[in-house]
Design a protein around this motif. Structure first.
Motif, PDB file in Angstrom:
ATOM      1  N   GLY A 101       0.865  -0.971   0.206  1.00 24.06           N
ATOM      2  CA  GLY A 101      -0.374   0.154   0.386  1.00 24.06           C
ATOM      3  C   GLY A 101       1.109   1.248   0.127  1.00 24.06           C
ATOM      4  N   ASP A 102       0.340   2.446  -0.098  1.00 26.04           N
ATOM      5  CA  ASP A 102       1.089   3.707   0.006  1.00 26.04           C
ATOM      6  C   ASP A 102       1.712   3.889   1.064  1.00 26.04           C
ATOM      7  OD1 ASP A 102      -2.016   4.463   0.035  1.00 26.04           O
ATOM      8  OD2 ASP A 102      -1.668   5.884   0.861  1.00 26.04           O
ATOM      9  N   GLY A 103       1.068   3.899   2.447  1.00 26.29           N
ATOM     10  CA  GLY A 103       1.030   3.755   3.555  1.00 26.29           C
ATOM     11  C   GLY A 103       3.077   2.826   3.544  1.00 26.29           C
ATOM     12  N   ASP A 104       2.901   1.565   3.629  1.00 31.66           N
ATOM     13  CA  ASP A 104       3.328   0.584   4.030  1.00 31.66           C
ATOM     14  C   ASP A 104       5.212   1.216   2.819  1.00 31.66           C
ATOM     15  OD1 ASP A 104       3.535  -1.988   4.356  1.00 31.66           O
ATOM     16  OD2 ASP A 104       3.597  -2.805   2.362  1.00 31.66           O
ATOM     17  N   CYS A 127       1.724  -1.847  -5.863  1.00 28.27           N
ATOM     18  CA  CYS A 127       1.480  -0.354  -5.377  1.00 28.27           C
ATOM     19  C   CYS A 127       0.103   0.019  -5.422  1.00 28.27           C
ATOM     20  CB  CYS A 127       2.537   0.404  -4.733  1.00 28.27           C
ATOM     21  SG  CYS A 127       1.681   1.638  -3.832  1.00 28.27           S
ATOM     22  N   ILE A 128      -1.377  -0.652  -4.283  1.00 24.58           N
ATOM     23  CA  ILE A 128      -2.524   0.045  -4.334  1.00 24.58           C
ATOM     24  C   ILE A 128      -2.102   1.165  -3.664  1.00 24.58           C
ATOM     25  CG2 ILE A 128      -4.402  -0.593  -3.513  1.00 24.58           C
ATOM     26  CD1 ILE A 128      -3.958  -3.505  -4.218  1.00 24.58           C
ATOM     27  N   ASN A 129      -1.999   2.552  -4.262  1.00 21.43           N
ATOM     28  CA  ASN A 129      -2.197   3.501  -3.698  1.00 21.43           C
ATOM     29  C   ASN A 129      -3.732   4.534  -3.414  1.00 21.43           C
ATOM     30  OD1 ASN A 129      -1.551   5.834  -3.168  1.00 21.43           O
ATOM     31  ND2 ASN A 129      -0.593   6.576  -4.435  1.00 21.43           N
ATOM     32  N   ASN A 130      -4.303   4.320  -2.337  1.00 17.01           N
ATOM     33  CA  ASN A 130      -5.471   4.814  -1.687  1.00 17.01           C
ATOM     34  C   ASN A 130      -6.090   6.022  -1.212  1.00 17.01           C
ATOM     35  OD1 ASN A 130      -4.463   4.229   0.292  1.00 17.01           O
ATOM     36  ND2 ASN A 130      -5.937   2.568   0.503  1.00 17.01           N
ATOM     37  N   GLU A 131      -4.107   6.692  -1.179  1.00 14.92           N
ATOM     38  CA  GLU A 131      -3.840   7.556  -0.613  1.00 14.92           C
ATOM     39  C   GLU A 131      -4.327   8.322   0.478  1.00 14.92           C
ATOM     40  OE1 GLU A 131      -5.353  10.856  -3.271  1.00 14.92           O
ATOM     41  OE2 GLU A 131      -4.171  10.054  -4.882  1.00 14.92           O
ATOM     42  N   ASN A 132      -4.311   7.075   0.938  1.00 12.74           N
ATOM     43  CA  ASN A 132      -4.101   7.017   2.504  1.00 12.74           C
ATOM     44  C   ASN A 132      -4.179   5.745   3.110  1.00 12.74           C
ATOM     45  OD1 ASN A 132      -7.127   6.014   4.094  1.00 12.74           O
ATOM     46  ND2 ASN A 132      -6.711   5.511   2.236  1.00 12.74           N
ATOM     47  N   TYR A 133      -4.109   5.589   4.448  1.00 16.68           N
ATOM     48  CA  TYR A 133      -4.126   4.200   5.498  1.00 16.68           C
ATOM     49  C   TYR A 133      -5.177   3.794   5.448  1.00 16.68           C
ATOM     50  CZ  TYR A 133       0.954   5.645   7.231  1.00 16.68           C
ATOM     51  OH  TYR A 133       1.875   5.707   7.182  1.00 16.68           O
ATOM     52  N   GLY A 134      -6.299   2.909   5.119  1.00 13.09           N
ATOM     53  CA  GLY A 134      -7.042   2.579   5.070  1.00 13.09           C
ATOM     54  C   GLY A 134      -6.942   1.492   5.893  1.00 13.09           C
ATOM     55  N   MET A 135      -6.687   0.535   6.297  1.00 18.59           N
ATOM     56  CA  MET A 135      -6.786  -0.644   7.186  1.00 18.59           C
ATOM     57  C   MET A 135      -6.677   0.663   8.698  1.00 18.59           C
ATOM     58  SD  MET A 135      -4.978  -3.856   8.461  1.00 18.59           S
ATOM     59  CE  MET A 135      -6.366  -5.291   7.390  1.00 18.59           C
TER      60      MET A 135
HETATM   61 MG   LIG Z   1      -3.266   3.161   1.731  1.00 21.19          MG
END
Ligand SMILES: [Mg+2]
Ligand SMILES: Cc1ncc(C[n+]2csc(CCOP(=O)(O)OP(=O)(O)O)c2C)c(N)n1
Ligand code: SF4
Lengths: 293, 390
Positions: A101-104, A127-135
């Motif tokens: 992920g983006d944060g990862d 990288c799945i970039n959802n522009e935030n920490y989803g989890m």
């Molecule tokens: Mg993310």
């Protein structure tokens, strides 16, 4: 020869661990779309599932390997690429795909990402970039655009965001492509190219997280935005988005600040990969050893 | 091109070598073929030796990673390709490795982590020996877990214990932490290097169960052992590994108290049930002893000198050196405490194993502290004073 793609049902049968379904993902999450594209790319290339290892860090996106009928390693936050380095090096026959992920990848794990690019390890990083920490429920990440709200930027984000694809290109990646989940065919094509690359391939997928990142109300609005505001970076790219070509990076970043999404195949080049260089080194080392005996 | 063997590289013979040399040589003899590390005093020479020798060997790889977190990650990853893997570091790097050491515990991944101790906390005294990481070695990563911790006290023993570390890691599918220290690492002593075919290798148990019945964390199906058969990437079993609490299929089961309890208790049981196979110690002059000097690692050198001097003066003193620090020899200490008036615990820290001796002597004996920090070894005289104290 034209390969007739397997039906969705066949793909599901072949590639998913059905006893782990349904996934943990929220309705409307983009992770499933990316998984779909990756499966189609693998299937098109006929990669053996026995030789496939999916490596991931921590985050919603990093839960993907669990659902795949192949080897999977759900590691620690940010470290997937370092794990993948040890895996790929000691068995080059394996196809190693990193889900992150983006944060990862760009907060806790950025260094490993840049170092693996520098070494040019033959892995495909998605990288799945959802522009935030989803989890963890929607905190700001290094790719959250300036001005956005998040649970930890209640007064708007005042930090500049990373464009991970340009970062990867600047670090010297062999292959970089950037798409959104609305770009299915382009994404599948890029993942295929990445998987065939002898060297590190990075594929960044902008992806909706309608639950933790409430830029838009729902996934339909996200996809609308992706299609309307995407601009192709690469001059030779033949895709169904706008044909705009940027003069330089500056123009590119300006557009990004204005809310445009830059997509395309950012770089595709040949350079010696780590494994090949290591085997050359081995020959030199052995010759030297024998000479000094 | 004919292959190069470990024997050709090490030229088995008598050498003068350092503790760090002995660890690197032991690893090569034990078939370690993947090493990832990051330079740090006083462990760097191990990385340098591996960088020189591993590329000569078939399938051998040595990587200088970007940090100790990555080094630990890389050796775990490579272990699943049926490699024997190792990293080496010192205090600051060992602290960085802790999260991934927990991952190795959770996924039952064999690997060897060398911690050549220096004084801490923080950057401390980089070139000075210390024994301040004994509790960290056992409890450094969060959560209930078990690791095996070994600590040699000579250059020759460093070689043998390194080989043993790999065997135990494979046998019990657990990270094994090999402690050393700045003094042992850089002292030159006689080292006899054995031929590789004189080395006993105990490899991990491969998968023998057919695919339809195999589950990555299933135990007791064929063998009574609590150690599951270990898959290798690139086969048909498609193992999934996660640091989350997982069931025997390796599937996340984070809400199940039962699954968590079974899994984590098994991590304990697979070690504790094999206590006598894992625990080792050196005992000397114990027959008539009513005072026992307890030490380990480099501190055992002045401890033994002190014991011998005290005996020459007529004191009934015994010498107990821990070689396996964890699992701790609790029952053994209890048994000994029944005939012991006084333990003297010699450590280069402000009291770590001391507390275990207090705990397991259960009030049977007085326990005297003989602690020293700052980077100097104890003098036998300092220990002698404690032996005589009342
Ligand atoms: Mg993310
Ligand atoms: C060392 C560590 N720090 C923090 C966390 C908590 N944590 C879990 S997921 C996550 C963020 C994941 O964000 P991203 O990589 O963008 O993945 P997403 O969930 O958005 O797909 C964090 C901070 C953790 N698991 N480990
Ligand atoms: S929080 Fe966001 S990224 Fe995570 S599953 Fe839900 S929608 Fe997907």
């Amino acid at each position: 020869m034209i390969k007739i793609a397997n039906s969705t049902k066949d793909l599901r049968e072949k590639y998913l661990r059905k006893d782990l379904l349904p996934t943990i993902f929220c309705p409307g999450c983009g992770n499933g779309q990316v998984l779909n594209y990756v499966i189609r790319a693998i299937d098109a290339l006929n990669i053996s599932q026995d030789n496939l290892v999916f490596v991931s860090g921590i985050g919603c996106s990093s839960r993907l390997p669990a659902y795949l009928e192949a080897y999977g390693v759900h590691t620690t936050h940010g470290r997937a690429i370092a794990y993948a380095t040890g895996i790929k090096l000691t068995n080059p026959e394996l196809t190693v795909i990193v889900f992150t992920g983006d944060g990862d990848i760009s907060a806790i794990g950025l260094n490993h990402f840049l170092q693996a690019i520098r070494r040019n390890i033959s892995i495909t990083v998605i990288c799945i970039n959802n522009e935030n920490y989803g989890m963890t429920g929607g905190q700001v990440s290094p790719t959250t655009p300036m001005g956005h709200f998040s649970t930890t930027t209640p007064y708007q984000n005042i930090e500049h965001s990373f464009n991970l694809s340009f970062l990867a290109k600047a670090a010297g990646a062999s292959y970089v492509a950037r798409w959104t989940t609305a770009h299915s065919l382009q994404a599948i094509k890029s993942i295929k190219k990445g998987l065939q690359k002898q060297g590190l391939a990075f594929i960044e997928m902008l992806s909706p997280c309608p639950v933790s990142k409430k830029t838009f109300k729902n996934t339909t609005e996200y996809l609308q935005y992706y299609l309307n505001e995407s601009i192709s970076y690469s001059p030779n790219q033949n895709n169904n988005t706008s044909a705009h070509v940027f003069k330089d990076l500056h123009e590119c970043f300006t557009a990004q600040y204005e809310g445009k999404i830059i997509v395309g195949e950012i770089i595709d080049k040949e350079k010696p990969n780590y494994h090949q260089l290591y085997e050359d080194l081995r020959v030199r080392a052995r010759n030297e050893f024998r000479k000094n005996k | 091109m004919s292959i190069i063997t470990v024997d050709e590289i090490l030229e088995p013979k008598l050498q003068f070598a350092t503790g760090n040399d002995a660890i690197a040589y032991g690893a090569l003899l034990a078939n370690c073929r993947f090493f990832a590390g990051y330079p740090i005093t006083p462990a760097t020479e191990i990385l340098e030796l591996m960088a020189r020798y591993l590329p000569l060997l078939d399938g051998g790889y040595c990587l200088q990673m970007e940090d100790e977190i990555a080094s630990m990650a890389a050796i775990i990853g490579a272990s699943w390709n049926n490699y024997r893997t190792m990293t080496a570091t010192s205090g600051p790097g060992f602290s960085l490795m802790q999260e991934n050491i927990g991952y190795a515990c959770m996924t039952e991944t064999p690997c060897v982590i060398v911690n050549v101790q220096r004084s801490g906390p923080s950057t401390g005294q980089p070139t000075k020996p210390a024994q301040g990481d004994v509790m960290e070695a056992r409890w450094g990563t969060h959560g209930d877990h078990y690791v095996i911790v070994l600590y040699p006290n000579s250059v020759q023993e460093s070689l043998w214990i390194t080989i043993r570390a790999f065997n135990l890691a494979d046998k019990y599918r657990v990270p094994v932490i090999l402690l050393s220290d700045a003094a042992l690492a850089h002292t030159r002593e006689k080292l006899t290097i054995p031929l590789q075919n004189n080395i006993d290798i105990i490899n991990r148990m491969p998968v023998t169960i057919e695919k339809s019945k195999y589950h990555p964390f299933r135990t007791g199906f064929i063998h009574p052992s609590k150690v599951p058969e270990m898959d290798i990437f690139g086969q048909k079993y498609h193992t999934y590994l996660t640091g989350l609490t997982h069931d025997w299929k390796a599937y996340p089961a984070t809400d199940s108290a039962k699954v968590h309890e079974q899994l984590v208790r098994r991590f304990y049981e697979k070690i504790v049930d094999n206590h006598s196979d894992i625990v080792s110690m050196e005992l000397k002059y114990m027959d008539d002893a009513d005072i026992v000097v307890v030490s380990y690692g480099i501190a055992s050198r002045p401890a033994l000198a002190a014991v011998e001097r005290a005996r020459a003066e007529g004191y009934k003193v015994g010498y107990l050196r821990l070689i396996t620090l964890w699992p701790f020899p609790h029952d053994e200490i209890y048994e000994i405490s029944l005939d012991t008036k006084k333990f003297v615990v010699v450590e280069m820290n402000l009291g770590q194993i001391y507390h275990k001796i207090v705990e397991h002597s259960r009030g049977n004996s007085e326990v005297i502290k003989c602690f020293k920090i700052g980077g100097e070894l104890h003098t036998p005289k300092e220990i002698l004073k404690k032996i005589k104290s009342r």
